[in-house]
Design a protein around this motif. Structure first.
Motif, mmCIF file in Angstrom:
data_model
loop_
_atom_site.group_PDB
_atom_site.id
_atom_site.type_symbol
_atom_site.label_atom_id
_atom_site.label_comp_id
_atom_site.label_asym_id
_atom_site.label_seq_id
_atom_site.Cartn_x
_atom_site.Cartn_y
_atom_site.Cartn_z
ATOM 1 N N LYS A 17 -40.014 57.524 -66.439
ATOM 2 C CA LYS A 17 -38.765 56.866 -66.145
ATOM 3 C C LYS A 17 -37.947 58.428 -67.016
ATOM 4 N N MET A 44 -33.422 58.822 -67.680
ATOM 5 C CA MET A 44 -32.112 58.957 -67.405
ATOM 6 C C MET A 44 -31.182 59.587 -67.637
ATOM 7 N N PHE A 103 -41.221 62.922 -63.252
ATOM 8 C CA PHE A 103 -39.905 61.603 -64.058
ATOM 9 C C PHE A 103 -39.486 61.213 -62.595
ATOM 10 N N GLN A 108 -38.493 57.728 -61.641
ATOM 11 C CA GLN A 108 -38.170 56.430 -61.879
ATOM 12 C C GLN A 108 -36.300 56.461 -62.851
ATOM 13 N N ILE A 109 -35.575 57.196 -61.684
ATOM 14 C CA ILE A 109 -33.757 57.935 -62.696
ATOM 15 C C ILE A 109 -32.999 56.821 -62.251
ATOM 16 N N MET A 110 -32.147 56.406 -64.061
ATOM 17 C CA MET A 110 -31.160 55.181 -64.104
ATOM 18 C C MET A 110 -30.284 56.197 -64.507
ATOM 19 N N GLN A 112 -36.853 57.630 -57.036
ATOM 20 C CA GLN A 112 -35.909 56.661 -57.221
ATOM 21 C C GLN A 112 -34.360 56.667 -57.961
ATOM 22 N N PHE A 136 -36.198 47.936 -69.215
ATOM 23 C CA PHE A 136 -36.370 49.212 -67.859
ATOM 24 C C PHE A 136 -36.969 49.989 -69.245
ATOM 25 N N PHE A 137 -37.054 50.679 -70.192
ATOM 26 C CA PHE A 137 -37.648 51.366 -70.424
ATOM 27 C C PHE A 137 -38.442 50.639 -71.996
ATOM 28 N N PHE A 181 -39.729 58.012 -72.525
ATOM 29 C CA PHE A 181 -38.441 58.270 -71.840
ATOM 30 C C PHE A 181 -37.393 59.685 -72.122
#
Length: 389
Positions: A2, A4, A46, A48-50, A73, A107-108, A112
């Motif tokens: 993950k 961000m 990585f 899954q990215i917010m 994503q 989420f985290f 990350f």
């Protein structure tokens, strides 16, 4: 894994570009800077990215959507509200943005990475995460060594011999700087770090979270790595980034289009008579741009798509955004043209429309008057411009 991307800032130091384009969407030869970050993240696992968004959020969300076409994503955390039917951005700070996501739903849950959405980098993230874990760090700042004479432009990180962070200096003078390692805005965190960020308030990573970690004596480290890093914090930085790409200094950014001549790259269907123009690379010319006979272009220069460069115009070491019309005899040296604005490499901006110079630099889609106005004729005579050319 993950990650961000911080994408909620207004980008005030990159105006006028960020009046209509959010910083992560600023194009590097027609490709948004954030797209390069997604490619880097995917390359290192990585996926899954917010992304926190606020200023001009729709521009970012409508381009990247759920990330499928980029092999990742993506989900978005909007910071703001609706006022009178309009979205109004209200960013909650870089650390506040992380906490807001975690408060919504955890989420985290493992190591990350957090990246600022406005820099070109080619960092080995896999190696960085490995070093972070070996240190047993709760938070790691990726640093870069710069020449001492440049430290006053950056946030300086001060570490002990083991790499533990002791202090920060924000843009110190050369004489006062205690280190030549700077904060690149690339961070590696463990989920526990979120316990030190208050909920529901604006909170900054560099200005508030990091000093708290230092004060607590937390396992907080800086890792100096050798990698390409071009920060687009100000308009001159953007100008420098385009120059660097055109000169081949940034390895993971390829010049698009096809090479029409040594050092000269074009998009589709550029209208130019190569025998009747003077073009010296490195130069990129976007698709459907017209270069009239007698024009002169000296690199490193980027001219965006759908532009029109008139006969007698000179573009030297400049960046011209899409749909720009450069009139006869215009001479642009070390300039950036964005819509109605002309910016020099120090960031000084002229509104060409307000200055009644929009007949020299204007929108290529705008219909020009058949007869020049009297003031245009007078200015042309002062500038020794031939309106009939």
């Amino acid at each position: 894994m993950k990650a961000m991307i911080l994408a909620a800032g207004k980008g005030t130091r990159v105006r006028p570009i960020t009046y209509t384009i959010p910083k992560p969407m600023i194009p590097i030869l027609q490709k948004p800077v954030m797209e390069f970050l997604l490619e880097l993240l995917r390359q290192h696992g990585f996926d899954q990215i917010m992304v926190n968004v606020s200023h001009l959020a729709n521009e970012i969300e409508s381009y990247f959507r759920d990330g499928q076409r980029f092999g990742v994503q993506i989900a978005y955390s909007f910071e703001g509200r609706v006022v009178d039917g309009e979205l109004v951005g209200e960013a909650v700070g870089s650390a506040g943005g992380m906490r807001r996501i975690q408060d919504f739903s955890p989420f985290f849950d493992d190591t990350f990475v957090v990246l600022c959405g406005d820099a070109l980098i080619d960092l080995d993230l896999t190696a960085a995460v490995k070093l972070h874990r070996e240190k047993g760090s709760i938070a790691t700042v990726i640093m870069k060594e710069v020449p001492r004479e440049e430290v006053s432009s950056y946030g300086v990180v001060v570490t002990d011999e083991d790499g533990r962070i002791k202090a920060f200096q924000e843009k110190p003078s050369v004489e006062e700087a205690l280190s030549t390692c700077i904060n690149t805005g690339i961070y590696i965190f463990e989920p526990e770090v979120l316990n030190y960020i208050p909920s529901g308030v604006e909170y900054d990573i560099g200005g508030q979270l990091f000093p708290k970690l230092v004060e607590m004596g937390a396992p907080f480290y800086g890792i100096s790595m050798d990698f390409e890093w071009v920060d687009i914090g100000k308009v001159p930085d953007y100008w420098h980034a385009i120059r660097s790409v055109l000169r081949g200094d940034i390895k993971n950014v390829q010049i698009p289009g096809h090479q029409a001549a040594p050092g000269i790259y074009t998009g589709l269907n550029v209208a130019v008579n190569w025998d009747k123009v003077d073009i010296q690379g490195p130069v990129y010319i976007g698709g459907m741009t017209h270069i009239e006979d007698g024009a002169k272009i000296i690199g490193p220069t980027m001219i965006g798509p759908n532009c029109w460069v008139c006969s007698g115009a000179t573009v030297d070491n400049s960046v011209i955004f899409e749909y720009s019309r450069l009139g006869p005899g215009v001479r642009l040296v070390d300039k950036l043209v964005f819509g109605r604005y002309c910016v020099d490499k120090t960031g000084a901006t002229i509104d060409v429309q307000a200055a009644s110079l929009d007949w020299l630099i204007t929108d290529a889609r705008q219909e020009l008057p058949s007869q020049p106005p009297a003031e245009r004729q007078a200015i042309a005579e002062l500038l020794n411009v031939d309106l009939k050319s």
